[in-house]
Design a protein around this motif. Structure first.
Motif, PDB file in Angstrom:
ATOM      1  N   HIS A 236       0.835  -1.211   0.000  1.00 20.06           N
ATOM      2  CA  HIS A 236       0.000   0.000   0.000  1.00 20.06           C
ATOM      3  C   HIS A 236       0.868   1.259   0.000  1.00 20.06           C
ATOM      4  O   HIS A 236       0.698   2.146  -0.840  1.00 20.06           O
ATOM      5  CB  HIS A 236      -0.933  -0.014   1.215  1.00 20.06           C
ATOM      6  N   GLU A 237       1.788   1.327   0.930  1.00 26.39           N
ATOM      7  CA  GLU A 237       2.570   2.560   1.072  1.00 26.39           C
ATOM      8  C   GLU A 237       3.492   2.774  -0.125  1.00 26.39           C
ATOM      9  O   GLU A 237       3.700   3.905  -0.566  1.00 26.39           O
ATOM     10  CB  GLU A 237       3.365   2.545   2.377  1.00 26.39           C
ATOM     11  N   HIS A 240       1.886   4.502  -2.947  1.00 31.47           N
ATOM     12  CA  HIS A 240       1.979   5.971  -2.925  1.00 31.47           C
ATOM     13  C   HIS A 240       3.309   6.448  -3.510  1.00 31.47           C
ATOM     14  O   HIS A 240       3.361   7.441  -4.227  1.00 31.47           O
ATOM     15  CB  HIS A 240       1.838   6.495  -1.502  1.00 31.47           C
ATOM     16  N   GLU A 246      -4.939   7.561  -2.297  1.00 28.08           N
ATOM     17  CA  GLU A 246      -5.784   6.686  -1.495  1.00 28.08           C
ATOM     18  C   GLU A 246      -7.041   6.336  -2.290  1.00 28.08           C
ATOM     19  O   GLU A 246      -7.563   7.166  -3.022  1.00 28.08           O
ATOM     20  CB  GLU A 246      -6.219   7.378  -0.197  1.00 28.08           C
ATOM     21  N   TYR A 248      -9.467   4.767  -0.271  1.00 29.51           N
ATOM     22  CA  TYR A 248     -10.458   4.783   0.812  1.00 29.51           C
ATOM     23  C   TYR A 248     -10.959   6.208   1.034  1.00 29.51           C
ATOM     24  O   TYR A 248     -10.456   7.167   0.456  1.00 29.51           O
ATOM     25  CB  TYR A 248      -9.901   4.160   2.095  1.00 29.51           C
TER      26      TYR A 248
HETATM   27 ZN    ZN Z   1      -2.406   5.340   2.006  1.00 30.58          ZN
END
Ligand code: ZN
Length: 429
Positions: A236-237, A240, A246, A248
């Motif tokens: 996930h990170e 980025h 994101e 969410y």
């Molecule tokens: Zn994130």
């Protein structure tokens, strides 16, 4: 929990509502609104972010360099194609010494082994396009300050504090590391450093940390929440660091996962179908134009979709169909199956339809799943948006229609390895 019967009733209600919107009414059938259309080049569906961007402070301070436009900036972020080298460094603190951890947390290999499955996850997700190569320095580097002094707890975190922390780590480790080999920097703290609380991505647009002639500007500073999330925190990170926003809901209004449920690694890290959505894969250059069906003109077109979790044989099959509805908006359809990174946990295999709006900033809903089966409720670990695909069969809804954009997507046939969808784009109402 809803029964299957209740789900079916909800599904039929949706169909009736769709018919009421006009697409299947007798009058509409008497005069076909659209004709078969030719296939278009995917370039026409390459939606970028608004050229004016967004004002500072939009989106509750979220990084607006991360957006759903396909125009990722590879000067600011790392292009995740080919071999990308990362260096993973382990740090402890005068007040949180690694040797004071209970076994096995005194040993750096415990931390690396915990995060390392993320490498294979990326290999599968990218269908071999990305080879993330993580090098470790298997020793603890002692930071000059106690972990309380870095401002990296939940209520003290700022990107400026994070930058100073990274600067200290680079200063401490530089004698032992040749940073010129690496594009990503992963910093992992000792298990007992409780004030390094969470694991935000590191994207430094000031480009002010330079070591061995290399600007160190992307990566992640891990924190104690990694032990709760599991190895996918790295996926996930690093998403980025690769330019993804994101998925969410970061607005604070409504449920955190109401936009995409568990359908995307950039949404819920612990989601039931964590594979990256196809739009994100296209943004990362893991999908390319021949794999994208594109619709900008009125007409009827049909596409065979193969699962987004797998690489596709070259040929006519597509991974995504993008129906462009404006300068910044599109409806997107992809096939999700219980294979690859979605194997074992996916709640509702089928054709997933979602909306992309690149004019919406990071965290505010720039990508949102269409729930084809509203009212299905939570069923065990599966949430409402997790049970929302199109499909054929009992309890399934084969048709999506959006009256606002006059777009219809219908599943014509499907089996385990593919689905055929018919896209009807009418003139804008
Ligand atoms: Zn994130």
């Amino acid at each position: 929990m809803r029964t299957a019967r209740a789900t079916l009733v909800a599904a039929l209600a949706t169909l009736t509502m769709v018919a009421g919107a006009g697409i299947a009414s007798p009058a509409a059938q008497a005069t076909p609104p659209v004709k078969p259309a030719g296939l278009e080049n995917a370039k026409a569906c390459e939606i970028t972010r608004p050229s004016e961007g967004w004002p500072d402070g939009t989106s509750a301070g979220f990084d607006t360099n991360l957006h759903h436009g396909l125009d990722s900036d590879w000067k600011q972020h790392v292009r995740p194609v080919g071999t990308v080298r990362a260096i993973m460094l382990f740090v402890d603190f005068p007040n949180a010494r690694a040797e004071d951890n209970p076994a096995p947390y005194a040993d750096t290999s415990t931390y690396y082994d915990f995060l390392e499955p993320s490498v294979e996850w990326f290999r599968r997700s990218s269908n071999g396009r990305l080879n993330l190569e993580i090098t470790t320095v298997p020793q603890w580097f002692r930071m000059p300050l106690p972990d309380t002094e870095y401002g990296l707890s939940r209520n003290t975190f700022t990107v400026e504090n994070q930058l100073e922390y990274v600067r200290d780590v680079v200063n401490v480790t530089d004698p032992d590391v040749d940073f010129s080999d690496y594009r990503l920097l992963y910093i992992v703290p000792s298990r007992n450093a409780s004030h390094i609380a969470f694991s935000p991505e590191f994207n430094d647009y000031t480009r002010s940390i330079v070591a061995d002639g290399t600007v160190l500007k992307n990566g992640d500073t891990f924190g104690q929440d990694m032990w709760g999330w599991g190895f996918k925190i790295l996926n996930h990170e690093t998403g980025h660091a690769f330019s993804l926003p994101e998925s969410y809901n970061a607005t604070g209004i409504g449920g955190t996962h109401r936009f995409v449920g568990g359908w995307d690694m950039m949404g819920n890290i612990s989601g039931r179908a964590p594979e990256l959505m196809g739009w994100n894969k296209w943004k990362l250059d893991w999908l390319q134009r021949p794999q994208i069906g594109c619709v900008t003109q009125s007409g009827v077109t049909e596409y065979t979709l193969t699962p987004i979790e797998q690489g596709g044989p070259p040929g006519a099959a597509k991974k995504l169909v993008v129906v462009r509805t404006g300068p910044y908006t599109a409806w997107v359809a992809e096939l999700r199956r219980a294979v690859g990174n979605d194997a074992g946990t996916i709640c509702d295999p089928g054709v997933l339809v979602y909306k992309v709006d690149t004019s919406i900033p990071n965290g505010d809903g720039s990508i949102q799943v269409h729930d084809a089966k509203p009212g299905s409720g939570r069923q065990g670990p599966c949430t409402e948006p997790d049970i929302g695909t199109l499909g054929i069969g009992a309890d399934e809804v084969p048709l999506f229609h959006d009256p606002a954009t006059n777009v219809t997507i219908e599943v014509v046939s499907e089996d385990e390895s593919k689905a055929m969808v018919r896209v009807t784009k009418g003139d804008a109402p």
